[in-house]
Design a protein around this motif. Structure first.
Motif, PDB file in Angstrom:
ATOM      1  N   VAL A  43       9.748 -70.822  -9.795  1.00 49.73           N
ATOM      2  CA  VAL A  43       8.719 -70.370  -8.550  1.00 49.73           C
ATOM      3  C   VAL A  43       9.018 -70.780  -7.681  1.00 49.73           C
ATOM      4  O   VAL A  43       8.636 -69.840  -6.949  1.00 49.73           O
ATOM      5  CB  VAL A  43       7.541 -71.303  -9.354  1.00 49.73           C
ATOM      6  N   LEU A  44      10.210 -70.830  -7.680  1.00 48.45           N
ATOM      7  CA  LEU A  44      10.965 -71.084  -5.730  1.00 48.45           C
ATOM      8  C   LEU A  44      12.916 -70.726  -5.596  1.00 48.45           C
ATOM      9  O   LEU A  44      13.156 -71.483  -6.547  1.00 48.45           O
ATOM     10  CB  LEU A  44      11.181 -72.082  -5.222  1.00 48.45           C
ATOM     11  N   SER A  75      19.759 -66.917  12.207  1.00 53.72           N
ATOM     12  CA  SER A  75      19.740 -64.948  11.528  1.00 53.72           C
ATOM     13  C   SER A  75      19.799 -65.869  10.290  1.00 53.72           C
ATOM     14  O   SER A  75      18.580 -64.869   9.792  1.00 53.72           O
ATOM     15  CB  SER A  75      20.452 -64.348  11.697  1.00 53.72           C
ATOM     16  N   THR A  76      20.211 -66.351   9.344  1.00 57.06           N
ATOM     17  CA  THR A  76      20.404 -66.546   7.919  1.00 57.06           C
ATOM     18  C   THR A  76      18.722 -67.510   7.452  1.00 57.06           C
ATOM     19  O   THR A  76      18.102 -66.630   6.850  1.00 57.06           O
ATOM     20  CB  THR A  76      21.308 -67.098   7.111  1.00 57.06           C
ATOM     21  N   VAL A  77      18.623 -68.494   7.991  1.00 61.71           N
ATOM     22  CA  VAL A  77      16.771 -69.049   8.462  1.00 61.71           C
ATOM     23  C   VAL A  77      16.109 -68.106   8.723  1.00 61.71           C
ATOM     24  O   VAL A  77      15.189 -68.310   8.001  1.00 61.71           O
ATOM     25  CB  VAL A  77      17.615 -70.273   9.220  1.00 61.71           C
ATOM     26  N   THR A  78      15.840 -67.247   9.831  1.00 63.13           N
ATOM     27  CA  THR A  78      15.436 -66.230   9.627  1.00 63.13           C
ATOM     28  C   THR A  78      14.666 -65.554   9.136  1.00 63.13           C
ATOM     29  O   THR A  78      13.202 -65.671   8.938  1.00 63.13           O
ATOM     30  CB  THR A  78      15.721 -65.432  11.372  1.00 63.13           C
ATOM     31  N   ARG A  79      15.945 -65.450   8.202  1.00 64.88           N
ATOM     32  CA  ARG A  79      15.468 -64.035   7.469  1.00 64.88           C
ATOM     33  C   ARG A  79      15.294 -64.945   5.477  1.00 64.88           C
ATOM     34  O   ARG A  79      13.807 -64.328   5.104  1.00 64.88           O
ATOM     35  CB  ARG A  79      16.071 -63.080   6.985  1.00 64.88           C
ATOM     36  N   GLN A  80      14.966 -66.620   5.531  1.00 61.37           N
ATOM     37  CA  GLN A  80      14.758 -66.987   4.687  1.00 61.37           C
ATOM     38  C   GLN A  80      13.364 -67.156   4.878  1.00 61.37           C
ATOM     39  O   GLN A  80      12.462 -67.464   4.374  1.00 61.37           O
ATOM     40  CB  GLN A  80      15.800 -68.045   4.409  1.00 61.37           C
ATOM     41  N   VAL A  81      12.657 -67.416   6.100  1.00 66.84           N
ATOM     42  CA  VAL A  81      11.830 -67.961   6.273  1.00 66.84           C
ATOM     43  C   VAL A  81      10.912 -66.649   6.559  1.00 66.84           C
ATOM     44  O   VAL A  81       9.642 -66.545   6.007  1.00 66.84           O
ATOM     45  CB  VAL A  81      11.947 -68.794   7.707  1.00 66.84           C
ATOM     46  N   SER A  82      10.901 -65.154   6.810  1.00 67.52           N
ATOM     47  CA  SER A  82      10.216 -64.699   6.967  1.00 67.52           C
ATOM     48  C   SER A  82      10.275 -64.301   5.585  1.00 67.52           C
ATOM     49  O   SER A  82       8.532 -63.965   5.571  1.00 67.52           O
ATOM     50  CB  SER A  82      10.754 -63.762   7.562  1.00 67.52           C
ATOM     51  N   ALA A  83      10.986 -64.164   5.307  1.00 67.41           N
ATOM     52  CA  ALA A  83      10.580 -64.108   3.369  1.00 67.41           C
ATOM     53  C   ALA A  83       9.312 -64.905   2.735  1.00 67.41           C
ATOM     54  O   ALA A  83       8.283 -64.688   2.327  1.00 67.41           O
ATOM     55  CB  ALA A  83      11.686 -64.052   2.398  1.00 67.41           C
ATOM     56  N   MET A  84       9.477 -66.407   3.520  1.00 69.38           N
ATOM     57  CA  MET A  84       8.614 -67.536   2.882  1.00 69.38           C
ATOM     58  C   MET A  84       7.432 -67.587   3.421  1.00 69.38           C
ATOM     59  O   MET A  84       6.170 -67.785   2.651  1.00 69.38           O
ATOM     60  CB  MET A  84       9.348 -68.493   3.076  1.00 69.38           C
ATOM     61  N   GLN A  85       7.147 -66.835   5.060  1.00 73.19           N
ATOM     62  CA  GLN A  85       6.071 -66.485   4.955  1.00 73.19           C
ATOM     63  C   GLN A  85       5.322 -65.229   4.684  1.00 73.19           C
ATOM     64  O   GLN A  85       4.323 -65.625   4.360  1.00 73.19           O
ATOM     65  CB  GLN A  85       6.349 -66.132   6.938  1.00 73.19           C
ATOM     66  N   ARG A  86       5.685 -63.906   4.112  1.00 71.97           N
ATOM     67  CA  ARG A  86       5.563 -63.342   3.623  1.00 71.97           C
ATOM     68  C   ARG A  86       4.794 -64.252   2.291  1.00 71.97           C
ATOM     69  O   ARG A  86       3.428 -63.183   1.404  1.00 71.97           O
ATOM     70  CB  ARG A  86       6.188 -62.279   3.252  1.00 71.97           C
TER      71      ARG A  86
END
Length: 157
Positions: A43-44, A75-86
Motif C-alpha cells: 500500500v506504500l 531533489s530526490t526527497v522533493t519528488r518523493q514528498v510531492s508524490a506523497m502529497q498528491r
C-alpha cells in the motif's frame, strides 16, 4: 591481522567479504519478499514508508532535514514528498520556527497506511524468525541497529 591457516587469507578480509555477501543477499531477499507478499505490504512504496516512519518518530521536518536523515539528495526527497502529497499521505505547512520555510507532516491516512505496512512486516518477520530464540532475535535487532547507525554516520565522499 590474523591469517586463516587453511587458505592463507586474512581472516578480517574473509569476514568482511562474508558480511558484504550477506548484506547483498539480505537486500535481494528483502525486496523479493516484499514483492511476493500480500497487498498490505504494497500500500506504500519503500520510499514513502521510510519517510512516513521517520516523520512519525521525529515529527514535522523540512525537506533538507529529511534528505540528510535519509542520506538522499534534496531533489530526490522533493519528488518523493510531492508524490506523497498528491496521494494524501503528507501535508506541507509553514515551518513554525521560520515562517519562510515549509515542513512536511504525515496525514492521518499516511499514518494509517504506514501502520498497516508496519504491522504486516512485523507479522512476516515473526513468521520468518519463529524458530529463533528470543535472545537471538534481540541480538539480530541490535546488530542491524548498529549497522544502520554506522551506515547513517558514514562520511559522504
Amino acid at each position: 591481522m590474523s591469517e586463516d591457516p587453511s587458505t592463507g587469507a586474512d581472516t578480517d578480509e574473509v569476514t568482511l567479504g562474508r558480511i558484504e555477501t550477506e548484506v547483498a543477499l539480505l537486500m535481494r531477499f528483502g525486496e523479493a519478499t516484499r514483492r511476493r507478499t500480500g497487498a498490505e505490504h504494497r500500500v506504500l512504496d519503500r520510499a514513502a514508508y521510510v519517510i512516513l516512519r521517520h516523520l512519525a518518530d521525529a515529527g514535522p521536518q523540512n525537506i533538507s532535514a529529511l534528505a540528510t536523515r535519509l542520506n538522499l539528495d534534496g531533489s530526490t526527497v522533493t519528488r518523493q514528498v510531492s508524490a506523497m502529497q498528491r496521494d494524501g499521505l503528507i501535508v506541507r505547512e509553514p515551518d513554525p520556527r521560520d515562517g519562510r520555510g515549509m515542513v512536511v507532516s504525515p496525514t492521518p491516512a499516511g499514518l494509517q497506511r504506514m501502520a498497516a505496512v508496519q504491522a504486516a512486516r512485523t507479522r512476516l518477520y515473526g513468521d520468518i524468525l519463529a524458530g529463533w530464540a528470543p535472545e537471538d532475535r534481540d541480538t539480530l535487532a541490535e546488530m542491524l541497529r548498529r549497522l544502520n547507525e554506522a551506515l547513517e554516520h558514514r562520511p559522504r565522499p
